[in-house]
Structures are given as C-alpha cells and as structure tokens.
Motif scaffolding. Structure first.
Motif, short mmCIF file in Angstrom:
data_model
loop_
_atom_site.label_atom_id
_atom_site.label_comp_id
_atom_site.label_asym_id
_atom_site.label_seq_id
_atom_site.Cartn_x
_atom_site.Cartn_y
_atom_site.Cartn_z
N HIS A 1 10.46 -1.45 3.82
CA HIS A 1 9.66 -0.12 3.71
C HIS A 1 8.51 -0.22 5.05
N GLY A 2 8.93 -1.02 6.08
CA GLY A 2 8.26 -0.83 7.40
C GLY A 2 7.12 -1.13 7.41
N ARG A 3 6.55 -2.04 6.66
CA ARG A 3 5.14 -2.46 6.59
C ARG A 3 4.80 -3.85 7.12
N GLY A 4 4.79 -3.99 8.37
CA GLY A 4 5.12 -5.17 9.16
C GLY A 4 3.52 -5.61 9.48
N ILE A 5 2.45 -5.02 9.20
CA ILE A 5 1.10 -5.44 9.54
C ILE A 5 0.63 -6.15 8.42
N HIS A 6 0.21 -7.58 8.45
CA HIS A 6 -0.16 -8.12 7.28
C HIS A 6 -1.47 -8.49 7.37
N VAL A 7 -2.45 -7.83 6.31
CA VAL A 7 -3.84 -8.41 6.81
C VAL A 7 -4.22 -9.16 5.67
N LEU A 8 -4.99 -10.18 6.02
CA LEU A 8 -5.48 -11.35 4.96
C LEU A 8 -7.01 -10.86 5.13
N MET A 9 -7.66 -10.60 3.85
CA MET A 9 -9.09 -10.39 3.85
C MET A 9 -9.73 -10.89 2.98
N PRO A 10 -10.31 -12.07 3.37
CA PRO A 10 -11.23 -12.85 2.30
C PRO A 10 -12.61 -12.14 2.03
N TYR A 11 -12.97 -12.04 0.54
CA TYR A 11 -14.04 -11.54 0.06
C TYR A 11 -15.07 -12.86 -0.02
N ALA A 12 -15.20 -13.61 0.92
CA ALA A 12 -16.09 -14.87 0.86
C ALA A 12 -16.26 -15.34 2.18
N ASP A 13 -17.36 -15.38 2.39
CA ASP A 13 -17.96 -16.01 3.96
C ASP A 13 -17.26 -17.16 4.24
N PRO A 14 -17.49 -18.32 3.27
CA PRO A 14 -16.77 -19.46 3.37
C PRO A 14 -15.21 -19.64 3.66
N LEU A 15 -14.41 -18.66 3.40
CA LEU A 15 -13.18 -18.52 3.77
C LEU A 15 -12.61 -17.54 4.75
N ALA B 44 -4.73 1.39 -3.40
CA ALA B 44 -3.69 1.55 -4.44
C ALA B 44 -3.35 3.08 -4.75
N ALA B 45 -4.66 3.50 -5.08
CA ALA B 45 -4.80 5.06 -5.12
C ALA B 45 -3.99 5.92 -3.99
N ARG B 46 -4.28 5.18 -2.70
CA ARG B 46 -3.61 5.88 -1.63
C ARG B 46 -2.31 5.50 -1.19
N GLY C 207 -4.93 5.09 8.01
CA GLY C 207 -4.16 5.13 9.31
C GLY C 207 -2.55 5.02 8.84
N PRO C 208 -1.86 4.78 9.79
CA PRO C 208 -0.46 4.61 9.47
C PRO C 208 0.00 3.66 8.46
N ALA C 209 0.84 3.90 7.73
CA ALA C 209 1.13 3.43 6.44
C ALA C 209 2.11 2.28 6.73
N ASN D 146 -0.57 -4.45 -7.50
CA ASN D 146 -0.54 -3.27 -6.39
C ASN D 146 0.52 -3.34 -5.21
N MET D 147 1.40 -4.30 -4.94
CA MET D 147 2.57 -4.25 -4.35
C MET D 147 3.52 -3.25 -4.80
N PHE D 148 3.60 -2.92 -6.10
CA PHE D 148 4.46 -2.22 -6.66
C PHE D 148 3.88 -0.58 -6.61
N LEU D 149 4.03 0.08 -5.47
CA LEU D 149 3.56 1.39 -5.57
C LEU D 149 4.88 2.41 -5.08
N PRO D 150 4.48 3.79 -5.10
CA PRO D 150 5.42 4.74 -4.68
C PRO D 150 5.65 4.39 -3.41
N GLY D 151 6.62 4.12 -2.74
CA GLY D 151 6.78 4.04 -1.24
C GLY D 151 6.66 2.76 -0.80
N ALA D 152 6.17 1.76 -1.75
CA ALA D 152 6.37 0.23 -1.40
C ALA D 152 7.47 -0.37 -2.15
N VAL D 153 7.25 -1.60 -2.35
CA VAL D 153 8.02 -2.49 -3.01
C VAL D 153 8.52 -1.91 -4.65
N THR D 154 9.89 -1.79 -5.02
CA THR D 154 10.16 -1.24 -6.24
C THR D 154 10.65 -2.52 -7.07
#
Length: 460
Positions: free
Chosen positions: A262-276, A378-380, A324-326, A9-17
């Motif tokens: 591609h100007g996407r300089g905010i990098h979110v790390l999002m664990p789906y696990a409370d221990p992490l 990804a859909a957005r 929000g901003p892309a 999902n990093m390879f999307l229109p307007g993102a990494v090619t």
C-alpha cells in the motif's frame, strides 16, 4: 506485567486488508523459520543475550567493584554503542539524571554519552569532568571505528598526562572477545575489558555489556532488563510461526504489508511518554540500518523510520501525518496506569478555556491526547497501531527491546535483505580512512579524489 500490541487501526480502507493479513500468514511462517534457522546456526547472538549468565556476571561484578569510586561515567561510542545506553538512561533513571544533586542520586554516578566527534562537545565535556573521579567506557566491537578511536586517543592522552601508569584504572573496553585493536591493548596494558559476542552486531547489542554496563553503573537492575527480554523472546519463539500470537511478527508483517502492498513506507514511532522518547532514536537506527538495502536483483528496498513524541509533536509533525502524503504508518508507545498522576487544580472557574481542565490529571490528559490522535488518524484513513507497556521499568523495557529487535529480523526476511549487515555505510568509511591516511586505503582515497569536486560556479 504485560506488553500488548493493538493493531486495529492498521485495517482501514486503503490500508492493510483482511485478505492481506490472511495471505501473509504463510509468508510469515517462512520468515520465522528462516530467523530460527539462522539462530540455530549461531548467527543471531542477540537472541541468546537474555540467558547469557556469563555476560551478566561480567557486567554486575564490574559494576559492584566500581560502586562508590566514580562520580562520572563517560561512554565513548557511536551508533549502536551510544543510542542504547542513552535510551536506557532516559527510560530507567529519573528525569535529568545528570543534573540531580549527588545525594539525590544515591551515590550513583552521572552518565555522559559522547556519540560524535564534534570538538566543541568533546572539549567542553573534558574540561568539565573531574578526571580523578571519572571512568571512561570505550565501546567498539572492532576497535577500528574512526570516531570512537579518535575519542579514545584524545581521552587517553589526557589520562596519561594526568595519571601516568594509573591512567588504565580510568578505562574499560567493551569489545570483541578476541579480535580488533582494543583487545590486544587491554591484554598488554591490563585494561579492564568486557565482551561483545562475535555474533552480536552493534545495533543489536544493547542487551550485551554495550548497554548493560553503563546501565548497571548508574544503578539500573540489568537482571530484570534481561528477564523481560527473555520473556518476550520466549513469547515470540514459542508462537512457532503463528502470526496472531507473535507481537514481533505482527509488528513486522503489518509494517511490511503497509509498505509493500500500500505504499506506506514511512514508519513513525511516537512514544507518549518522555522516558521512552530516546527509544524512538534507537529504533530509527535499528530499522533504517537493518532494512534499507539493495536486494540481490539490484532493487533498493526499505522503510524510512521517523521519530516523534506525543504530545509535543501533535503541534508539529501530526499535521503532516494527518493531511500530508498517505505514505506513513504511526506506532504509538503508550504506558498504562498513569491516569492518576499529576492532579490539575480546579482554578479560574470563570474562564472556560481553563476551567474544564480542573479535576483531571496530566497523566489522563496525555493518554486522552494519544487516543484522540490515534482516532483522528484512523478517521482520516491513516493507519496506526499502539504498543502498550504496563510500566516503564527494566522488565518492560527489556521486553520492548527484544520485540523490536526480533521484529527487525523478521522484517529483513520479508523484505528479502540481510538485516544484519550495513554495506551502505562502508564506502563512506573507506573514503574517510583514505583521506585520514589509514594504511591500506590508498585506493579509496584515489577513488574519492577522482569524484567531481566542488565547482565554484555552483556555489552561492
């Protein structure tokens, strides 16, 4: 046992090619070679930690000798000296470890981490601790960190008042093997001291006694932690610059491409696990302090890391991530194999909003929500990737640590900055030292006092 990075999902229109990816292969080979060259010159000691038998022995021998002596262990530290121990405790000990009754902890001590100098927190903690059964770990490579040394002095005063000459039995220093202010005190007063290798920086030190000692004292298998880190180190190093075989390299390159191209300089790390969840805070320091720099030509560069937690932040930050901003990428941390945990009873079958949940599990719900969020992003057109571990155990956590540390080293080369210094925090330190009267910092105090002061006309 495995750690996998799915970056579809990093390879999307307007993102990494695909063209970006192909063109970056040569640049990554240069980054990998530069990192390996620095390691060969003895500059990157964090890569040696997984195989350092002497440091491991220091840790395990001290922990074995301390077993059964302490009900409470307190870390005095800040930044890399605190975030790593917190992340390890959250990941590798049962939930709410410090609140579990003593018998249920199997005789292992509670672990407190004092990572600030707020007097309310420090004084309340000191009042609640049973000092006669408490061990204090003073963690500072330089022995000059103002916050940690202030903590130490306050604690030392209390220990001296209570125990006199026996106060040193309640202390252990984790510091540089030769330099700094703590090592001479340790030698002169016979305080136990463990080493932070001179070529290991604070935010890269969680696999040194900085993180290993607190972990070992509360019963975490630190040998397995190092084994997982060594497996990941070998996996990345042996890829020999081949981007598609190197998970740390892929992570670094994709984040850099998303930002630089591609100007996407905010990098979110999002664990789906409370221990992490606390690994997100640890990553924020690692990524921000290493990469937010001024290049030699004066250009400011660097991504902005943001912590999030799934599914909690689906009800807050994800709205921003979606609409929000892309300018963001999201990396999900997933844990495989939990789909069968937490069966949900099939109750209230006449209430549609509840009935559909029955027969599923909490583990399946959490994983489905992660996949749904990734798909919705990804859909957005919002790029994201997923880093999956087979379990939250010492081996996999060690691998995760090494992956992100090595990715940071690669990213420094890609951004053209030194990932292992922190000049941006030094001026504030000098001003602090000057205002506190530390010898040698009169000029810093004068510089601070020459700055514009608070203007009463500009207060409301």
């Amino acid at each position: 046992m495995a750690l996998t990075l799915d970056y579809t999902n990093m390879f999307l229109p307007g993102a990494v090619t695909d063209a970006d990816w192909a063109e970056s292969a040569g640049r990554f080979r240069g980054a990998h070679a530069a990192v390996m060259g620095k390691h060969g010159r003895g500059e990157l000691g964090f890569l040696d930690l997984p195989a350092d038998a002497a440091l491991l022995a220091q840790t395990t021998q001290f922990a074995a000798a301390a077993r059964g002596k302490w009900t409470d262990v307190v870390v005095l530290g800040i930044g890399g000296s605190a975030l790593g121990p917190i992340a390890l405790r959250t990941a590798l000990r049962p939930f709410a470890w410090n609140a579990i009754p003593d018998a249920a902890r199997g005789g292992q001590p509670r672990l407190h981490v004092l990572d600030n100098v707020d007097p309310d927190t420090i004084l309340a903690t000191m009042e609640a601790l049973p000092l006669e059964r408490t061990l204090f770990l003073v963690i500072s490579k330089s022995g000059g960190t103002a916050e940690t040394m202030a903590q130490y002095l306050l604690v030392r005063g209390a220990l001296d008042a209570r125990f006199g000459a026996r106060a040193v039995e309640h202390l252990v220093f984790v510091t540089d093997p030769e330099k700094g202010s703590l090592r001479p005190i340790a030698r002169a007063q016979n305080v136990a001291a463990l080493d932070i290798p001179a070529n290991v920086g604070g935010r890269f030190s969680v696999l040194a006694p900085v993180g290993l000692l607190p972990a070992a004292l509360i019963g975490i298998d630190v040998a397995a932690l190092l084994a997982g880190a060594e497996d990941m180190r070998r996996r990345c190093v042996e890829a020999d610059g081949e981007l598609g075989a190197n998970p740390a390299g892929a992570f670094a390159v994709l984040q850099w491409l998303a930002h630089a191209r591609h100007g996407r300089g905010i990098h979110v790390l999002m664990p789906y696990a409370d221990p992490l969840r606390d690994f997100a805070a640890w990553f924020v320091q690692l990524w921000a302090e290493s990469l937010g720099k001024i290049q030699p030509d004066g250009t400011s560069v660097g991504p902005t890391p943001v912590p999030a937690l799934g599914a909690t932040d689906q009800h807050s930050q994800v709205q921003l991530f979606m609409e929000g901003p892309a300018d963001k990428t999201v990396t999900f941390l997933a844990v495989a194999g939990r789909e069968g945990r937490g069966p949900i009873p099939a109750l209230h079958g006449d209430v549609p909003d509840l009935a559909y949940l029955g027969g599923h599990t909490l583990g399946a719900l959490l994983d489905i929500e992660r996949r749904a969020t990734a798909g919705a992003l990804a859909a957005r057109g919002r790029p994201n990737m997923t880093l999956t571990v087979d379990a939250v155990d010492p081996w996999h956590v060690g691998g995760l640590i090494m992956l992100l540390e090595l990715a940071t080293a690669y990213a420094g080369e890609l951004y053209g900055v030194n990932a292992f210094d922190q000049p941006g925090v030094e001026l504030g330190k000098r001003f602090t030292y000057g205002m506190m009267g530390r010898p040698g910092f009169d000029a810093a105090r004068a510089e601070f006092e020459g700055l514009p002061q608070s203007d009463p006309r500009r207060r409301v």
